[in-house]
Scaffold this motif. Structure first.
Motif, PDB file in Angstrom:
ATOM      1  N   VAL A 133       0.818  -1.202   0.000  1.00  0.00           N
ATOM      2  CA  VAL A 133       0.000   0.000   0.000  1.00  0.00           C
ATOM      3  C   VAL A 133       0.858   1.260   0.000  1.00  0.00           C
ATOM      4  CG1 VAL A 133      -0.205   0.090   2.519  1.00  0.00           C
ATOM      5  CG2 VAL A 133      -1.993   1.109   1.099  1.00  0.00           C
ATOM      6  N   GLU A 134       2.052   1.204   0.596  1.00  0.00           N
ATOM      7  CA  GLU A 134       2.903   2.398   0.644  1.00  0.00           C
ATOM      8  C   GLU A 134       3.390   2.787  -0.751  1.00  0.00           C
ATOM      9  OE1 GLU A 134       5.640  -1.131   1.526  1.00  0.00           O
ATOM     10  OE2 GLU A 134       3.577  -0.487   1.965  1.00  0.00           O
ATOM     11  N   ASN A 135       3.619   1.794  -1.611  1.00  0.00           N
ATOM     12  CA  ASN A 135       4.056   2.110  -2.971  1.00  0.00           C
ATOM     13  C   ASN A 135       2.961   2.806  -3.765  1.00  0.00           C
ATOM     14  OD1 ASN A 135       6.452   0.907  -2.352  1.00  0.00           O
ATOM     15  ND2 ASN A 135       6.094  -0.969  -3.496  1.00  0.00           N
ATOM     16  N   ILE A 136       1.730   2.377  -3.536  1.00  0.00           N
ATOM     17  CA  ILE A 136       0.606   3.021  -4.219  1.00  0.00           C
ATOM     18  C   ILE A 136       0.510   4.481  -3.797  1.00  0.00           C
ATOM     19  CG2 ILE A 136      -1.894   3.019  -4.505  1.00  0.00           C
ATOM     20  CD1 ILE A 136      -1.870   0.024  -4.170  1.00  0.00           C
ATOM     21  N   LEU A 137       0.595   4.739  -2.491  1.00  0.00           N
ATOM     22  CA  LEU A 137       0.470   6.107  -1.997  1.00  0.00           C
ATOM     23  C   LEU A 137       1.652   6.966  -2.446  1.00  0.00           C
ATOM     24  CD1 LEU A 137      -0.827   5.344   1.610  1.00  0.00           C
ATOM     25  CD2 LEU A 137      -2.153   6.147  -0.358  1.00  0.00           C
ATOM     26  N   GLU A 138       2.850   6.408  -2.430  1.00  0.00           N
ATOM     27  CA  GLU A 138       4.023   7.171  -2.859  1.00  0.00           C
ATOM     28  C   GLU A 138       3.941   7.527  -4.338  1.00  0.00           C
ATOM     29  OE1 GLU A 138       7.207   4.639  -1.752  1.00  0.00           O
ATOM     30  OE2 GLU A 138       7.333   5.380   0.322  1.00  0.00           O
ATOM     31  N   SER A 139       3.371   6.641  -5.168  1.00  0.00           N
ATOM     32  CA  SER A 139       3.239   6.930  -6.596  1.00  0.00           C
ATOM     33  C   SER A 139       2.303   8.107  -6.846  1.00  0.00           C
ATOM     34  CB  SER A 139       2.725   5.689  -7.331  1.00  0.00           C
ATOM     35  OG  SER A 139       1.367   5.427  -6.997  1.00  0.00           O
ATOM     36  N   GLN A 140       1.405   8.377  -5.893  1.00  0.00           N
ATOM     37  CA  GLN A 140       0.491   9.510  -6.020  1.00  0.00           C
ATOM     38  C   GLN A 140       1.044  10.779  -5.373  1.00  0.00           C
ATOM     39  OE1 GLN A 140      -2.252   8.740  -7.944  1.00  0.00           O
ATOM     40  NE2 GLN A 140      -1.113   6.814  -8.016  1.00  0.00           N
ATOM     41  N   GLY A 141       2.317  10.727  -4.964  1.00  0.00           N
ATOM     42  CA  GLY A 141       2.953  11.895  -4.369  1.00  0.00           C
ATOM     43  C   GLY A 141       2.558  12.137  -2.930  1.00  0.00           C
ATOM     44  N   LYS A 142       2.104  11.107  -2.237  1.00  0.00           N
ATOM     45  CA  LYS A 142       1.674  11.260  -0.846  1.00  0.00           C
ATOM     46  C   LYS A 142       2.597  10.475   0.075  1.00  0.00           C
ATOM     47  CE  LYS A 142      -3.160  11.657  -2.286  1.00  0.00           C
ATOM     48  NZ  LYS A 142      -4.519  11.061  -2.217  1.00  0.00           N
ATOM     49  N   LYS A 143       2.780  11.001   1.297  1.00  0.00           N
ATOM     50  CA  LYS A 143       3.559  10.292   2.299  1.00  0.00           C
ATOM     51  C   LYS A 143       2.684   9.197   2.908  1.00  0.00           C
ATOM     52  CE  LYS A 143       6.528  14.173   3.636  1.00  0.00           C
ATOM     53  NZ  LYS A 143       6.974  15.033   4.766  1.00  0.00           N
ATOM     54  N   PRO A 144       3.121   7.960   2.821  1.00  0.00           N
ATOM     55  CA  PRO A 144       2.274   6.876   3.334  1.00  0.00           C
ATOM     56  C   PRO A 144       2.235   6.878   4.855  1.00  0.00           C
ATOM     57  CG  PRO A 144       4.373   6.003   2.572  1.00  0.00           C
ATOM     58  CD  PRO A 144       4.346   7.451   2.178  1.00  0.00           C
ATOM     59  N   PRO A 145       1.056   6.790   5.483  1.00  0.00           N
ATOM     60  CA  PRO A 145       0.964   6.681   6.946  1.00  0.00           C
ATOM     61  C   PRO A 145       1.104   5.243   7.421  1.00  0.00           C
ATOM     62  CG  PRO A 145      -1.221   6.830   6.011  1.00  0.00           C
ATOM     63  CD  PRO A 145      -0.270   6.915   4.855  1.00  0.00           C
ATOM     64  N   VAL A 146       1.132   4.299   6.458  1.00  0.00           N
ATOM     65  CA  VAL A 146       1.155   2.891   6.823  1.00  0.00           C
ATOM     66  C   VAL A 146       1.887   2.114   5.735  1.00  0.00           C
ATOM     67  CG1 VAL A 146      -1.065   2.451   5.696  1.00  0.00           C
ATOM     68  CG2 VAL A 146      -0.296   0.944   7.538  1.00  0.00           C
ATOM     69  N   LYS A 147       2.475   1.023   6.122  1.00  0.00           N
ATOM     70  CA  LYS A 147       3.081   0.086   5.179  1.00  0.00           C
ATOM     71  C   LYS A 147       2.425  -1.265   5.356  1.00  0.00           C
ATOM     72  CE  LYS A 147       7.769   2.024   4.736  1.00  0.00           C
ATOM     73  NZ  LYS A 147       9.222   1.729   4.907  1.00  0.00           N
ATOM     74  N   GLY A 148       2.489  -2.088   4.302  1.00  0.00           N
ATOM     75  CA  GLY A 148       1.936  -3.428   4.395  1.00  0.00           C
ATOM     76  C   GLY A 148       1.383  -3.897   3.070  1.00  0.00           C
ATOM     77  N   LEU A 149       1.065  -5.188   3.023  1.00  0.00           N
ATOM     78  CA  LEU A 149       0.511  -5.796   1.818  1.00  0.00           C
ATOM     79  C   LEU A 149      -1.004  -5.809   1.939  1.00  0.00           C
ATOM     80  CD1 LEU A 149       2.974  -8.819   1.464  1.00  0.00           C
ATOM     81  CD2 LEU A 149       3.084  -6.575   0.344  1.00  0.00           C
TER      82      LEU A 149
END
Length: 743
Positions: free
Chosen positions: A529-545
């Motif tokens: 999920v963090e890769n998806i959020l980072e691709s949208q230019g957002k800082k991910p609040p969570v990591k995980g599958l």
């Protein structure tokens, strides 16, 4: 004998002088201008046309039958006062003796100032349709009177006609100067014209090459278009074989007008043309076409001319800048990334009919992408588009329009709100007030769906990509299959691999009604999920599958309208994750220290909280997702919660409970020692704020913490009651006393 020969020679010479004298007399003493009325009447009776002869008629008899007409006009008998054709001069000469052998041997043929006017009236009738026809009134007047008794006409036995021999043409040259052709349709108001027509040929003979040069200026009014053309080549016709060729054809010119928005298109075409009517075949080989920057080669063949023509061939378009070409013809493309469509080339086989066309065995290159497959329009009238393409890599984002200024402004305002809230949240771990719920809209109101265009689309598309970049997501082995018919578009399948996970989606888009309706089912499996959020230019609040299953519906024609009407259900699981910049242990320490009446003396050991699993179910109603069963498994504790996610503003509001599972190892701070007294106690948190903050928006819930303190105080008092009373009172009385103090 010698004298006889001399006398015979004198006789022959005399006869020749007599013939010459007769020809001179006919051409000099017989003036056809004296017989204009008779000539007009013959034209009416035999050719059924009205002939106007305003100029002189010049002629010669032998050995050439020569004729010159000046200022002549031709009209139909139905409209004798409205000539459909007139000319300034027509000059031609025909050898007399070859006419007896059905051979037409002509000298130079010259036509000056021809003006041809073709008109279709409001009833759809063309003035050229009356050429050679007798008006109904005249035909009725010439018919024999009825009612009289007459002898029946004797029947003449029909005799079979001999097949006519084709006339052999032999013309020294043909020249047409300053001719004009005009077409006017009163029903539609459309007008077409060809002006300044100049035509010149070499000697015209059957089965020989005839040099041809033609120039003209073409124009139309709907739309307003002007074309300058020049045609050169060698024409060859073999009438006995019904075979016609145009060799070394070269066509060139310029196009300008309203559709080109002030731009000019320079075009050229070359090749060999063939029409074989006996075989019902037409060909265009050695094709070379250019239009501004565009260069193409190819060949075309048409079979079954007497039935439904079948087109086959090939086309090769050299690499060119499509964006600049479109601009050079006065058209505009949707806004794209700079440099898009700058390198386009195509090689393909071509097949078709008058109502369809297909490009097979496509080798298409667009910028850095290559495609193979098939593109076809099965029915022009229905816009039946069929696409089967396989691509290596394709970055779809560079061809999508950027967000509008309004959407950018809204995004900036919301981002400012999020940053301000985030700064407050990070000012002190657990010590700052609970963040406010976001209020700024997160979605654009720009028109999203071209409903009118899609409602007419008849589509069947099957696309695959080795790598597809869409919305900044790098999708591996992407596949898309979609159909569209009568305004209902169906996404049969959209699948691919994403960051070593995978996804699958299907749905429908219904544009048959004023407001488009969207239905979508998605399955996402073990995607970071963090890769998806980072691709949208957002800082991910969570990591995980993340694994997500959803069934959603929405209606509207913008991002905002679709989110505001979003309804459906979803379930999610996040495995092997981390809550970033959110130390729930520290939040728990603060609660325990408060109940212990102590103050924390140390800083937390880490900023993150790892977890084994985070899962729950969502019920979406008008853009708000309710989550009643949030569960998080963290080593040493269990977290449960319930709340809402407001997708309209991308905000959340949760109430969370943390349960410490029995006696644990010492915490780094003595003030928050976890012992049996605090085991199995649910510690309350409240999480509210922008969704991007994640667990950073969580604070100790002071209201519910008081309930925990009361419970702990009651438990401690109960222990003292047990200690003091022991077995001196009944169990019922001890329980009643404990319940009294717990209230």
């Amino acid at each position: 004998m010698k004298a006889f020969g001399k006398i015979l020679g004198l006789v022959l010479l005399g006869l020749l002088l007599i013939i010459v004298a007769l020809g001179f007399a006919l051409t000099h003493f017989f003036d056809p201008n004296d017989y204009k009325d008779e000539i007009r009447q013959i034209a009416r009776d035999k050719a059924h046309i009205e002939l106007t002869l305003n100029g002189d008629i010049g002629w010669s008899l032998f050995p050439w039958l020569g004729l010159e007409l000046h200022e002549a006009g031709i009209a139909t008998l139905a409209n004798p006062t409205q000539p459909f054709a007139d000319l300034q001069m027509l000059g031609l000469s025909v050898r007399v003796l070859p006419l007896l052998r059905r051979e037409v041997q002509m000298s130079d043929v010259r036509v000056e100032g021809l003006n041809l006017r073709l008109n279709r009236n409001k009833n759809g009738h063309g003035n050229w349709e009356d050429i050679g026809k007798v008006p109904p009134a005249a035909a009725k007047a010439d018919a024999p009177a009825t009612g009289s008794i007459s002898e029946p006409a004797a029947e003449i036995p029909a005799t079979p006609e001999k097949p006519t021999q084709p006339i052999r043409l032999d013309i020294d040259s043909l020249t047409v100067n300053n001719a004009r052709v005009e077409y006017n349709d009163e029903r539609t108001g459309k007008q077409f014209s060809a002006e300044s027509i100049q035509l010149s040929t070499g000697p015209v003979h059957d089965a020989t090459n005839i040099q041809v040069k033609l120039t003209a200026f073409l124009a139309s009014n709907q739309p307003d278009v002007r074309v300058r053309t020049e045609l050169n080549g060698e024409l060859r016709f073999e009438r006995a074989l019904q075979r016609y060729q145009f060799e070394d054809m070269k066509l060139a010119g310029e196009i300008s007008g309203e559709p080109l928005q002030g731009k000019i298109v320079t075009f050229a075409a070359q090749g060999q043309l063939l029409l074989d009517k006996a075989a019902n075949v037409a060909e265009w080989t050695g094709i070379k076409i250019s239009a501004n920057q565009l260069r193409a080669l190819g060949e075309l063949k048409v079979n079954d001319l007497d039935k439904t023509p079948q087109i086959s061939g090939g086309v090769s378009i050299a690499q060119f800048d499509l964006a600049k070409f479109v601009d050079s013809i006065g058209q505009t493309l949707p806004t794209m990334a700079e440099g898009s469509l700058s390198k386009v080339e195509l090689v393909s086989r071509l097949t078709g009919t008058p109502t369809s066309v297909a490009l097979d065995d496509i080798n298409l290159k667009v910028d850095d992408s290559s495609f193979s497959g098939r593109i076809a329009i099965e029915d022009f009238a229905k816009q039946s588009l069929r696409v089967q393409l396989k691509g290596d890599t394709f970055d779809a984002d560079r061809y999508l329009p950027p967000t509008s200024a309004e959407a950018n402004s809204a995004a900036v305002a919301r981002q400012s709100e999020v940053k301000s809230t985030e700064a407050d949240a990070l000012a002190g771990v657990g010590s700052t007030p609970l963040p406010n719920a976001p209020t700024k809209g997160a979605w654009s109101s720009d028109k999203l769906i071209p409903a009118e265009r899609l409602s007419k689309l008849d589509l069947d598309a099957d696309l695959t990509f080795g790598q597809l970049t869409l919305d900044k997501l790098p999708i591996q082995n992407a596949a898309l299959k979609a159909t569209g018919q009568g305004g209902l578009l169906t996404l049969e399948n959209l699948r691919g691999e994403l960051y070593n996970g995978n996804f699958d989606a299907k749905g429908t888009l219904d544009v048959r009604q004023p407001v488009p309706v969207l239905s979508l089912q998605t399955q996402i499996s073990r995607v970071p999920v963090e890769n998806i959020l980072e691709s949208q230019g957002k800082k991910p609040p969570v990591k995980g599958l993340v694994t997500l299953n959803s069934t959603l519906t929405a209606s509207g024609n913008s991002q905002k309208a679709l989110i505001d009407s979003l309804n459906g259900t979803a379930s999610f699981v996040l495995n092997n994750g981390v809550l970033l910049n959110a130390n729930l242990e520290q939040q728990l320490c603060k609660g325990i220290a408060t109940l212990n009446h102590k103050t924390l003396s140390g800083e937390p050991r880490g900023k993150d909280t790892p977890f084994q699993e985070l899962k729950g179910n969502l019920t979406l109603r008008n853009g708000v997702a309710s989550n009643p069963d949030l569960k998080v498994r963290i080593p040493g504790m269990t977290v449960t919660g319930n709340g809402d996610v407001d997708l309209r503003v991308l905000g959340m509001d949760y109430r969370v409970g943390i349960i410490v599972e029995g006696d644990k190892s010492d915490m780094p701070d003595p003030a928050c020692q976890v012992n049996e007294r605090f085991a199995n106690i649910e510690w309350p948190l409240r999480c509210r704020g922008p969704l991007e903050l994640g667990a950073k928006a969580c604070r100790l819930d002071s209201e519910r913490l008081g309930q925990v303190a009361s419970k702990l105080a009651g438990d401690k008092l109960g222990e003292k009651i047990d200690e003091k009373l022991g077995d001196k009172v009944s169990p019922e009385l001890k329980n009643a006393l404990k319940g009294l103090f717990k209230r």
